[in-house]
Design a protein around this motif. Structure first.
Motif, PDB file in Angstrom:
ATOM      1  N   VAL A  21      53.591  37.933  31.641  1.00 58.17           N
ATOM      2  CA  VAL A  21      54.165  38.044  32.978  1.00 58.17           C
ATOM      3  C   VAL A  21      53.315  37.193  33.927  1.00 58.17           C
ATOM      4  N   SER A  24      55.792  38.797  39.558  1.00 57.49           N
ATOM      5  CA  SER A  24      56.506  40.071  39.527  1.00 57.49           C
ATOM      6  C   SER A  24      56.692  40.593  40.943  1.00 57.49           C
ATOM      7  N   TYR A  32      55.138  45.795  35.475  1.00 65.02           N
ATOM      8  CA  TYR A  32      55.046  44.456  34.898  1.00 65.02           C
ATOM      9  C   TYR A  32      54.170  43.562  35.780  1.00 65.02           C
ATOM     10  N   LYS A  36      50.274  40.720  32.376  1.00 62.93           N
ATOM     11  CA  LYS A  36      50.666  41.671  31.336  1.00 62.93           C
ATOM     12  C   LYS A  36      51.257  40.926  30.137  1.00 62.93           C
ATOM     13  N   LEU A  38      53.511  40.762  26.732  1.00 63.57           N
ATOM     14  CA  LEU A  38      54.696  41.403  26.180  1.00 63.57           C
ATOM     15  C   LEU A  38      54.949  40.852  24.782  1.00 63.57           C
ATOM     16  N   VAL A  44      62.608  44.430  28.311  1.00 68.36           N
ATOM     17  CA  VAL A  44      62.182  44.566  29.699  1.00 68.36           C
ATOM     18  C   VAL A  44      63.307  45.235  30.478  1.00 68.36           C
TER      19      VAL A  44
END
Length: 248
Positions: A21, A24, A32, A36, A38, A44
């Motif tokens: 990320v 955001s 998020y 971060k 993922l 998501v």
């Protein structure tokens, strides 16, 4: 020639990659946050007014809620696309630049914009803030307009200064190492022909991550926002096959 960071770029094939990320906003921003990680195939889940930008080796995606999106992270690109990214990440080579616009749940599209630095590791003389340095000996200043001779004054907070001069047609100039050795944590003011003094803080990286998501995380961690933006925009400009699926 500058060193080229491969960043796990795959040519003519496919691979699975985690995402990072990088931007955001909205009700789910705390869930998020920038930085971060993922893993591949993460779902998501976004609410109304959410907007999350993620980056992986395939490029960038701007996800707008409400909705659920699956990040498959599949990397597919040709030699030309790979060369463009490698050029941006090289300590010595240029790259094609463009900005992006957002499309709900799809790869970010390209829009025209004013020129920006052709290398992640060149200091754009029009910007201020923190700058992450990969190779101090190759640190360069870059200017967008090259039609005239120009000078800028670089002054250390500790006192010493140096003048950097461009001839018309020249865009790059090496950092004046003899007068002002590059040191992490050093702060400078950069004063150009417009008379505006811009604050510049250097962060010398002990090592440069070899994966694009890890590099983005390093830029976020060190507050190198201008370089993060340049990385995100370039990855977004790379055409990719596929997009996150919306599971409604």
């Amino acid at each position: 020639m500058g060193a080229v960071l491969t960043l796990g770029i795959t040519v003519g094939g496919a691979a699975m990659a985690q995402s990072m990320v990088v931007r955001s906003a909205g009700p789910s921003a705390a869930q998020y946050p920038a930085g971060k990680k993922l893993p591949a195939n993460t779902k998501v889940v976004l609410k109304a007014s959410d907007k999350v930008t993620v980056l992986d080796k395939a490029g960038t995606r701007v996800l707008s809620g409400p909705g659920t999106f699956t990040l498959d992270g599949t990397v597919k690109r040709d030699q030309t696309q790979t060369t463009q990214i490698a050029s941006l990440l090289s300590t010595g080579g240029p790259a094609t630049r463009s900005r992006t616009g957002a499309v709900r749940g799809a790869p970010a599209k390209v829009a025209s914009a004013s020129p920006r630095s052709p290398s992640l590791w060149f200091i754009d003389t029009s910007y201020a803030g923190k700058f992450c340095v990969a190779e101090p000996a190759r640190l360069m200043f870059w200017r967008a307009k090259v039609d005239k001779d120009a000078e800028l004054k670089l002054t250390s907070m500790s006192g010493p200064s140096a003048t950097i001069a461009w001839k018309a047609g020249s865009g790059n100039r090496l950092w004046p190492m003899a007068e002002l050795p590059v040191a992490s944590g050093s702060t400078y003011t950069v004063t150009g022909a417009d008379g505006v003094a811009r604050k510049l803080d250097l962060v010398v990286l002990p090592s440069v991550p070899t994966e694009v998501d890890e590099l983005a995380g390093t830029l976020i961690e060190n507050g190198c926002e201008n370089q993060l933006g340049l990385l995100v925009e370039t990855m977004a400009a790379v055409e990719q096959n596929g997009s996150p699926s919306g599971d409604r």
